[in-house]
Design an enzyme around this catalytic site. Structure first.
Site, PDB file in Angstrom:
ATOM      1  N   CYS A  65       0.998  -1.042   0.016  1.00 14.69           N
ATOM      2  CA  CYS A  65       0.019   0.169   0.109  1.00 14.69           C
ATOM      3  C   CYS A  65       0.971   1.127   0.182  1.00 14.69           C
ATOM      4  CB  CYS A  65      -0.995  -0.161   1.136  1.00 14.69           C
ATOM      5  SG  CYS A  65      -0.442   0.093   2.862  1.00 14.69           S
ATOM      6  N   GLY A  66       0.321   2.330   0.223  1.00  9.69           N
ATOM      7  CA  GLY A  66       1.135   3.515   0.381  1.00  9.69           C
ATOM      8  C   GLY A  66       2.393   3.610   1.102  1.00  9.69           C
ATOM      9  N   GLY A  68       2.586   0.605   3.561  1.00  9.47           N
ATOM     10  CA  GLY A  68       2.907  -0.685   3.914  1.00  9.47           C
ATOM     11  C   GLY A  68       2.297  -1.000   5.233  1.00  9.47           C
ATOM     12  N   GLY A  70      -0.898  -0.168   6.758  1.00 12.05           N
ATOM     13  CA  GLY A  70      -2.143  -0.615   6.757  1.00 12.05           C
ATOM     14  C   GLY A  70      -2.255  -2.072   6.278  1.00 12.05           C
ATOM     15  N   ARG A 109       4.815   4.291  -1.587  1.00 14.65           N
ATOM     16  CA  ARG A 109       5.465   5.704  -1.446  1.00 14.65           C
ATOM     17  C   ARG A 109       6.660   5.889  -0.451  1.00 14.65           C
ATOM     18  NH1 ARG A 109      -0.843   7.281  -0.188  1.00 14.65           N
ATOM     19  NH2 ARG A 109      -1.710   7.320  -2.383  1.00 14.65           N
ATOM     20  N   HIS A 133      14.327 -18.755  18.432  1.00 13.81           N
ATOM     21  CA  HIS A 133      13.280 -17.592  17.831  1.00 13.81           C
ATOM     22  C   HIS A 133      12.184 -18.450  17.710  1.00 13.81           C
ATOM     23  CE1 HIS A 133      16.592 -15.187  16.955  1.00 13.81           C
ATOM     24  NE2 HIS A 133      17.338 -16.409  16.522  1.00 13.81           N
TER      25      HIS A 133
HETATM   26  C1  RB5 Z   1      -3.854   5.485   0.799  1.00 13.78           C
HETATM   27  O1  RB5 Z   1      -3.963   6.792   0.564  1.00 13.78           O
HETATM   28  C2  RB5 Z   1      -3.030   4.909   2.038  1.00 13.78           C
HETATM   29  O2  RB5 Z   1      -3.558   5.525   3.174  1.00 13.78           O
HETATM   30  C3  RB5 Z   1      -2.907   3.694   2.140  1.00 13.78           C
HETATM   31  O3  RB5 Z   1      -2.179   3.191   0.906  1.00 13.78           O
HETATM   32  C4  RB5 Z   1      -1.741   3.022   3.065  1.00 13.78           C
HETATM   33  O4  RB5 Z   1      -0.708   3.820   3.017  1.00 13.78           O
HETATM   34  C5  RB5 Z   1      -2.270   2.783   4.563  1.00 13.78           C
HETATM   35  O5  RB5 Z   1      -1.567   2.319   5.337  1.00 13.78           O
END
Ligand code: RB5
Length: 146
Positions: A65-66, A68, A70, A109, A133
């Site tokens: 995701c943007g 990681g 979420g 991102r 571990h």
């Molecule tokens: C989407 O804008 C963003 O919130 C999602 O990709 C992510 O970064 C969430 O954790």
């Protein structure tokens, strides 16, 4: 191996590139979406991919995701999942060797595609070290009875 992959809109372009890369390494990709840059909600894609890993339909999962963040929060809610958000090859290495992570999460991102390819090379080739571990990973699962 079979690799479950999923992203939201922020990770869609990376998912396409990463899928090609994983296939080029001889693995099978199970794609749980999303399938465009249209805005979606990351839990809708992280959860089914994580369930595929937990049920052993897939060997490992790769979620983007943007940031990681979420993807890691959602997938760690699935019983049997140990998802690691990684930003370096050292973290990808430790995620397998020490944490026996079965999902790796990336931020489209925050991290370059070249860094992600290097992390995947490590994550998909290293093994859990077990021993002390193993005791620690078992303690994680005993916390919530899974
Ligand atoms: C989407 O804008 C963003 O919130 C999602 O990709 C992510 O970064 C969430 O954790």
């Amino acid at each position: 191996m079979k690799i479950a992959i999923a992203s939201d809109h922020a990770g869609f372009n990376y998912k396409e590139e990463i899928s090609k890369y994983i296939k080029s390494k001889g693995h099978q990709v199970l794609d749980f979406g999303t399938y465009s840059e249209d805005s979606v909600d990351y839990p809708d894609f992280a959860f089914p991919a994580a369930e595929a890993v937990a049920s052993l339909v897939a060997d490992y999962g790769v979620l983007i995701c943007g940031t990681g963040i979420g993807m890691s929060i959602v997938s760690n809610k699935v019983t049997g999942i140990r998802a690691a958000l990684c930003t370096s090859t050292y973290m990808a290495d430790m995620a397998r060797k020490h944490n026996n992570a079965n999902i790796i999460c990336f931020g489209a991102r925050t991290t370059t595609i070249e860094e992600i390819k290097k992390m995947l090379d490590v994550f998909l080739s290293e093994d859990f070290l077990g021993d002390r571990h193993m005791i620690r990973v078992e303690k994680i699962h005993n916390l919530t009875g899974n």
